[in-house]
Design an enzyme around this catalytic site. Structure first.
Site, short mmCIF file in Angstrom:
data_model
loop_
_atom_site.label_atom_id
_atom_site.label_comp_id
_atom_site.label_asym_id
_atom_site.label_seq_id
_atom_site.Cartn_x
_atom_site.Cartn_y
_atom_site.Cartn_z
N SER A 82 0.84 -3.83 -3.04
CA SER A 82 -0.31 -3.04 -2.58
C SER A 82 -0.79 -3.52 -1.22
CB SER A 82 -1.40 -3.09 -3.65
OG SER A 82 -2.39 -2.13 -3.44
N ASP A 112 1.51 7.79 -7.34
CA ASP A 112 0.59 6.66 -7.14
C ASP A 112 -0.84 7.19 -6.92
OD1 ASP A 112 -0.92 4.50 -6.05
OD2 ASP A 112 0.91 3.56 -5.32
N HIS A 135 0.41 3.02 -9.87
CA HIS A 135 0.20 1.98 -8.86
C HIS A 135 0.49 0.62 -9.48
CE1 HIS A 135 -1.39 0.51 -5.04
NE2 HIS A 135 -2.01 -0.44 -5.72
#
Length: 320
Positions: free
Chosen positions: A137, A262, A290
């Site tokens: 991320s 996502d 995610h």
């Protein structure tokens, strides 16, 4: 681009996949040894080392926003690396290891200087050990940006980036829509707690009024992240720190794992094939959420496809 991920049928949709790693955490934490690394500017970051080292390679793990070595996705990866005999070192961003850092500044999505410093320190200590990195991320954005900034001078053997917010302004917008606002609320709550604790402990000005005015991620970045790190405002921070502009300059073997569903980023922001050099592979799956990517046919018994796939890729590229 190819798809080898088959999502668990009993975890339908992006949100079930995203939440699963946090609800079903590994029962056993991988033992870690902490090292404090002093930085040239007087601050520090903490490194957490795994003890496994049958394989000569070393993996630098870079967590996401408000993450740590105890984050579920990091622990799952460490278990998979352990199975390959790979030693890992988790680099905490400033203030993320459980103790506030010393300086008023913290970390951000384009913060590549600390990654560069840690990687080069590792290579100075272990010049014979091949080094790779994996980022998640926010950490994935920083890793890809650093790979692009350094090009052929980058010291890594290879890198893996998972669930990348390729364009930060688009990610901030996405977190303002639909169910994704739940994730924004959770992240903001953690960020507010981190800032309040740090300012009280270190004697910095009371941040509560500014925190109350920061009602979304863009507001927080406008009032805290940007000014603390030399940006004019959130838009300037997003423009300078997004990794998408750096992708064509990456020279090291790199794997990007991203799901089209996502909930932190809309599909139209995912890079196209012509943006990527030949050494960068985008494994784009239709599902996965995610940092989720759980597979498995039996309800409640999910397989960590992401950790297994990433660990296998890293072990393969660290050979020799």
């Amino acid at each position: 681009m190819r798809q080898s991920f088959r999502p668990a049928w009993w975890l339908p949709g992006p949100h079930a996949q995203t939440v699963w790693p946090y609800v079903f955490r590994p029962l056993r934490s991988v033992p870690l040894q902490r090292e404090r690394l002093e930085l040239p500017d007087g601050d520090f970051i903490d490194l957490d080392w795994s003890t496994q080292s049958r394989h000569p390679g070393l993996v630098l793990v870079i967590h996401g926003l408000e993450g740590s070595s105890q984050s579920a996705y990091v622990q799952r990866l460490l278990r998979q690396l352990e199975r390959h005999g790979l030693q890992a070192v988790v680099m905490h961003f400033r203030g993320c290891s459980g103790e506030p850092n010393r300086l008023q500044r913290g970390y951000h999505a384009g913060d590549t200087a600390d990654i560069d410093y840690v990687a080069r320190q590792l290579l100075l200590r272990f010049p014979q050990r091949p080094l790779a990195a994996i980022g998640y991320s926010l950490g994935a954005n920083a890793l890809l940006k650093w790979l692009g900034e350094t090009g052929r001078a980058n010291p890594l053997r290879g890198g893996v980036a998972v669930s990348v917010p390729f364009e930060l302004h688009a990610a901030a917008d996405r977190l303002e829509t639909g169910f994704s606002r739940i994730y924004q609320h959770s992240l903001l709550r953690s960020l507010r707690r981190t800032v309040t604790r740090k300012h009280a402990l270190r004697g910095f000005p009371d941040p509560r009024a500014e925190l109350a005015a920061a009602r979304d991620m863009r507001g927080f970045d406008d009032r805290f992240t940007a000014p603390m790190h030399g940006f004019r405002d959130a838009n300037d921070y997003y423009a300078q720190s997004s990794c998408r502009q750096w992708l064509p300059k990456i020279a090291r073997k790199t794997l990007i794992v991203h799901a089209a569903d996502d909930p932190f980023l809309n599909r139209n922001v995912i890079p196209t094939a012509h943006e990527l050099p030949n050494n960068v592979e985008l494994l784009l799956t239709e599902q996965g959420g995610h940092v989720g990517f759980a597979s498995g046919r039996i309800p409640g018994l999910a397989r960590d496809w992401l950790g297994a796939y990433a660990a296998h890729w890293l072990a393969h590229h660290l050979k020799g």
